[in-house]
Design a protein around this motif. Structure first.
Motif, PDB file in Angstrom:
ATOM      1  N   LEU A 104       0.992  -1.371   0.107  1.00  0.00           N
ATOM      2  CA  LEU A 104      -0.213  -0.607  -0.243  1.00  0.00           C
ATOM      3  C   LEU A 104       0.968   1.538  -0.043  1.00  0.00           C
ATOM      4  O   LEU A 104       0.458   2.098  -0.508  1.00  0.00           O
ATOM      5  N   ARG A 105       1.890   1.281   0.472  1.00  0.00           N
ATOM      6  CA  ARG A 105       3.233   2.255   0.761  1.00  0.00           C
ATOM      7  C   ARG A 105       3.190   2.784  -0.596  1.00  0.00           C
ATOM      8  O   ARG A 105       3.181   3.793  -0.950  1.00  0.00           O
ATOM      9  N   ALA A 106       3.460   1.952  -1.468  1.00  0.00           N
ATOM     10  CA  ALA A 106       3.641   2.388  -3.232  1.00  0.00           C
ATOM     11  C   ALA A 106       2.608   3.752  -3.841  1.00  0.00           C
ATOM     12  O   ALA A 106       2.748   3.787  -4.304  1.00  0.00           O
ATOM     13  N   TYR A 107       1.079   2.366  -3.640  1.00  0.00           N
ATOM     14  CA  TYR A 107       0.183   3.171  -4.195  1.00  0.00           C
ATOM     15  C   TYR A 107       0.067   5.085  -3.326  1.00  0.00           C
ATOM     16  O   TYR A 107      -0.609   5.807  -4.296  1.00  0.00           O
ATOM     17  N   TYR A 108      -0.203   4.941  -2.260  1.00  0.00           N
ATOM     18  CA  TYR A 108      -0.421   6.234  -1.737  1.00  0.00           C
ATOM     19  C   TYR A 108       1.154   7.332  -2.152  1.00  0.00           C
ATOM     20  O   TYR A 108       0.696   8.501  -1.473  1.00  0.00           O
ATOM     21  N   LEU A 109       2.199   6.408  -1.573  1.00  0.00           N
ATOM     22  CA  LEU A 109       3.238   7.911  -2.325  1.00  0.00           C
ATOM     23  C   LEU A 109       3.367   7.922  -3.497  1.00  0.00           C
ATOM     24  O   LEU A 109       3.809   7.878  -4.055  1.00  0.00           O
ATOM     25  N   ASP A 110       2.330   7.339  -4.682  1.00  0.00           N
ATOM     26  CA  ASP A 110       2.097   7.340  -5.896  1.00  0.00           C
ATOM     27  C   ASP A 110       0.967   7.982  -6.165  1.00  0.00           C
ATOM     28  O   ASP A 110      -0.338   7.973  -6.320  1.00  0.00           O
ATOM     29  N   LEU A 111       1.352   9.802  -6.460  1.00  0.00           N
ATOM     30  CA  LEU A 111       0.364  10.868  -6.812  1.00  0.00           C
ATOM     31  C   LEU A 111      -0.536  10.982  -8.046  1.00  0.00           C
ATOM     32  O   LEU A 111      -1.725  11.220  -8.005  1.00  0.00           O
ATOM     33  N   SER A 112      -0.023   9.529  -8.826  1.00  0.00           N
ATOM     34  CA  SER A 112      -1.491  10.053  -9.967  1.00  0.00           C
ATOM     35  C   SER A 112      -2.114   9.150 -10.097  1.00  0.00           C
ATOM     36  O   SER A 112      -3.361   9.286 -10.189  1.00  0.00           O
ATOM     37  N   ASN A 113      -2.136   8.020  -8.628  1.00  0.00           N
ATOM     38  CA  ASN A 113      -3.215   7.383  -8.195  1.00  0.00           C
ATOM     39  C   ASN A 113      -4.224   8.102  -7.179  1.00  0.00           C
ATOM     40  O   ASN A 113      -5.627   8.051  -7.432  1.00  0.00           O
ATOM     41  N   LEU A 114      -4.420   9.343  -6.474  1.00  0.00           N
ATOM     42  CA  LEU A 114      -5.012  10.425  -6.614  1.00  0.00           C
ATOM     43  C   LEU A 114      -5.414  11.216  -7.464  1.00  0.00           C
ATOM     44  O   LEU A 114      -6.683  11.163  -8.282  1.00  0.00           O
ATOM     45  N   ASP A 116      -5.676  10.075 -10.937  1.00  0.00           N
ATOM     46  CA  ASP A 116      -6.377   9.383 -11.965  1.00  0.00           C
ATOM     47  C   ASP A 116      -7.554   8.743 -11.311  1.00  0.00           C
ATOM     48  O   ASP A 116      -7.983   8.212 -12.176  1.00  0.00           O
ATOM     49  N   THR A 117      -8.266   9.248 -10.135  1.00  0.00           N
ATOM     50  CA  THR A 117      -8.786   8.664  -8.988  1.00  0.00           C
ATOM     51  C   THR A 117     -10.128   9.339  -9.589  1.00  0.00           C
ATOM     52  O   THR A 117     -10.272  10.544  -9.029  1.00  0.00           O
ATOM     53  N   ASP A 118     -11.224   9.146 -10.170  1.00  0.00           N
ATOM     54  CA  ASP A 118     -12.799   9.436 -10.838  1.00  0.00           C
ATOM     55  C   ASP A 118     -13.393   9.434 -10.084  1.00  0.00           C
ATOM     56  O   ASP A 118     -13.267   8.105  -9.431  1.00  0.00           O
ATOM     57  N   GLU A 119     -14.859   9.530  -9.591  1.00  0.00           N
ATOM     58  CA  GLU A 119     -16.197  10.099  -8.654  1.00  0.00           C
ATOM     59  C   GLU A 119     -16.342   8.062  -9.444  1.00  0.00           C
ATOM     60  O   GLU A 119     -16.462   7.177  -8.356  1.00  0.00           O
ATOM     61  N   PRO A 120     -16.189   7.991 -11.037  1.00  0.00           N
ATOM     62  CA  PRO A 120     -16.676   6.485 -11.694  1.00  0.00           C
ATOM     63  C   PRO A 120     -15.903   5.305 -10.210  1.00  0.00           C
ATOM     64  O   PRO A 120     -16.497   3.961 -10.273  1.00  0.00           O
ATOM     65  N   ALA A 121     -14.350   5.346 -10.342  1.00  0.00           N
ATOM     66  CA  ALA A 121     -13.849   4.265 -10.103  1.00  0.00           C
ATOM     67  C   ALA A 121     -13.403   4.316  -8.421  1.00  0.00           C
ATOM     68  O   ALA A 121     -13.534   3.488  -7.822  1.00  0.00           O
ATOM     69  N   VAL A 122     -14.356   5.468  -7.806  1.00  0.00           N
ATOM     70  CA  VAL A 122     -14.731   5.859  -6.390  1.00  0.00           C
ATOM     71  C   VAL A 122     -15.064   4.533  -6.167  1.00  0.00           C
ATOM     72  O   VAL A 122     -15.424   4.060  -5.107  1.00  0.00           O
ATOM     73  N   GLU A 123     -16.594   4.489  -6.818  1.00  0.00           N
ATOM     74  CA  GLU A 123     -17.427   3.714  -6.946  1.00  0.00           C
ATOM     75  C   GLU A 123     -16.903   2.471  -6.814  1.00  0.00           C
ATOM     76  O   GLU A 123     -17.613   1.550  -6.051  1.00  0.00           O
ATOM     77  N   ARG A 124     -16.541   2.347  -7.694  1.00  0.00           N
ATOM     78  CA  ARG A 124     -16.087   0.807  -8.128  1.00  0.00           C
ATOM     79  C   ARG A 124     -15.065   0.318  -6.604  1.00  0.00           C
ATOM     80  O   ARG A 124     -15.236  -1.040  -6.587  1.00  0.00           O
ATOM     81  N   LEU A 125     -14.558   0.737  -6.461  1.00  0.00           N
ATOM     82  CA  LEU A 125     -13.741   1.065  -5.253  1.00  0.00           C
ATOM     83  C   LEU A 125     -14.805   0.562  -3.961  1.00  0.00           C
ATOM     84  O   LEU A 125     -14.730  -0.890  -3.462  1.00  0.00           O
ATOM     85  N   LEU A 126     -15.401   1.531  -3.426  1.00  0.00           N
ATOM     86  CA  LEU A 126     -16.328   1.216  -2.502  1.00  0.00           C
ATOM     87  C   LEU A 126     -17.657  -0.149  -2.812  1.00  0.00           C
ATOM     88  O   LEU A 126     -17.430  -1.248  -1.698  1.00  0.00           O
ATOM     89  N   ALA A 127     -17.790  -0.382  -4.246  1.00  0.00           N
ATOM     90  CA  ALA A 127     -18.012  -2.206  -4.294  1.00  0.00           C
ATOM     91  C   ALA A 127     -17.591  -2.513  -3.920  1.00  0.00           C
ATOM     92  O   ALA A 127     -18.727  -3.413  -3.027  1.00  0.00           O
ATOM     93  N   SER A 128     -16.311  -2.899  -4.495  1.00  0.00           N
ATOM     94  CA  SER A 128     -15.696  -3.999  -4.388  1.00  0.00           C
ATOM     95  C   SER A 128     -15.184  -3.956  -2.363  1.00  0.00           C
ATOM     96  O   SER A 128     -15.439  -5.162  -2.221  1.00  0.00           O
ATOM     97  N   PHE A 129     -14.596  -3.055  -2.144  1.00  0.00           N
ATOM     98  CA  PHE A 129     -15.001  -2.830  -0.601  1.00  0.00           C
ATOM     99  C   PHE A 129     -16.281  -4.092   0.288  1.00  0.00           C
ATOM    100  O   PHE A 129     -16.342  -5.276   1.303  1.00  0.00           O
ATOM    101  N   TRP A 130     -17.112  -3.393  -0.198  1.00  0.00           N
ATOM    102  CA  TRP A 130     -18.911  -3.521   0.635  1.00  0.00           C
ATOM    103  C   TRP A 130     -19.250  -4.901   0.313  1.00  0.00           C
ATOM    104  O   TRP A 130     -19.606  -5.841   0.374  1.00  0.00           O
ATOM    105  N   THR A 131     -18.685  -5.368  -0.941  1.00  0.00           N
ATOM    106  CA  THR A 131     -18.796  -7.087  -2.079  1.00  0.00           C
ATOM    107  C   THR A 131     -18.044  -7.909  -0.570  1.00  0.00           C
ATOM    108  O   THR A 131     -18.685  -8.984  -0.354  1.00  0.00           O
ATOM    109  N   ARG A 132     -16.913  -7.199  -0.899  1.00  0.00           N
ATOM    110  CA  ARG A 132     -16.348  -8.599   0.459  1.00  0.00           C
ATOM    111  C   ARG A 132     -16.570  -8.473   1.424  1.00  0.00           C
ATOM    112  O   ARG A 132     -16.598  -9.723   2.340  1.00  0.00           O
ATOM    113  N   MET A 133     -17.146  -7.393   2.134  1.00  0.00           N
ATOM    114  CA  MET A 133     -17.143  -7.772   3.517  1.00  0.00           C
ATOM    115  C   MET A 133     -18.856  -7.459   3.984  1.00  0.00           C
ATOM    116  O   MET A 133     -19.160  -7.644   4.963  1.00  0.00           O
ATOM    117  N   GLN A 134     -19.906  -7.833   2.774  1.00  0.00           N
ATOM    118  CA  GLN A 134     -20.793  -8.126   3.076  1.00  0.00           C
ATOM    119  C   GLN A 134     -21.326  -9.488   3.654  1.00  0.00           C
ATOM    120  O   GLN A 134     -20.717 -10.103   3.260  1.00  0.00           O
TER     121      GLN A 134
END
Length: 197
Positions: A104-114, A116-134
């Motif tokens: 995760l360190r590499a992900y958060y230290l790469d500012l292109s991830n901030l 390049d992540t738009d609203e639809p990408a955030v929606e996909r991240l959240l949907a994936s998280f809640w599917t795993r936790m459901q």
């Protein structure tokens, strides 16, 4: 409670807060503390908007990983970083060597991830998280991932951490493993820490 100096970068401001509260903060508590102290490095907007929430989270974790690297370099401490617990510990070279492998360190230290992540990408991240936790199956899934779901002896954090170290060693990308698998292993450890304290 004084305001944080706007001249200080976010990692320096976080270090002040973490030293003031040795028991640590959850991510949410730390964000609220920064807002109360009038920190200018994170958006002072409600976290109800998913994109604002993602950007606030990303900026915070970017600064936390910068601070962790700085503390390691200076042998000034070890920063435990999860969404549930952000806590400053005394420096321990052995522990730092293991945590340094955190993908995760590499992900958060790469500012292109901030950037390049738009609203639809955030929606996909959240949907994936809640599917795993459901369905409250997070503990069972984490135990299965660690292959501890059929263990005969009583389970405790010592056994879980021992298995975690084995899995990190096996699946680290430097040894031919997958970053995605390593992220799953780290998430499973966070989940199990909630159940086995």
């Amino acid at each position: 409670m004084d305001d944080l100096s706007p001249a200080m970068d976010l990692p320096a401001q976080l270090l002040i807060l973490l030293r003031e509260q040795p028991q640590g903060f959850s991510e949410f508590e730390l964000i609220q503390q920064l807002k109360r102290r009038h920190c200018t490095h994170i958006p002072n907007l409600p976290l109800t908007d998913k994109l604002v929430l993602f950007r606030t989270h990303f900026l915070l974790f970017n600064a936390l990983y910068q601070l962790r690297d700085q503390l390691w370099q200076d042998a000034g401490g070890h920063l435990h970083i999860t969404a549930l617990c952000i806590q400053l510990h005394p420096y321990d070279a052995g522990t730092c060597a293991l945590v340094e492998e955190d993908p995760l360190r590499a992900y958060y230290l790469d500012l292109s991830n901030l950037r390049d992540t738009d609203e639809p990408a955030v929606e996909r991240l959240l949907a994936s998280f809640w599917t795993r936790m459901q369905g409250g199956e997070d503990k069972r899934a984490a135990l299965e991932l660690f292959e501890l779901d059929r263990l005969a002896q009583p389970l405790d954090m010592h056994i879980i951490k021992q298995r975690y170290r084995q899995l990190v060693s096996q699946h680290h990308p430097d040894r031919g493993g997958s970053t995605q698998r390593l992220q799953s292993i780290n998430l499973a450890l966070e989940i199990l820490q909630r159940y086995y304290r």
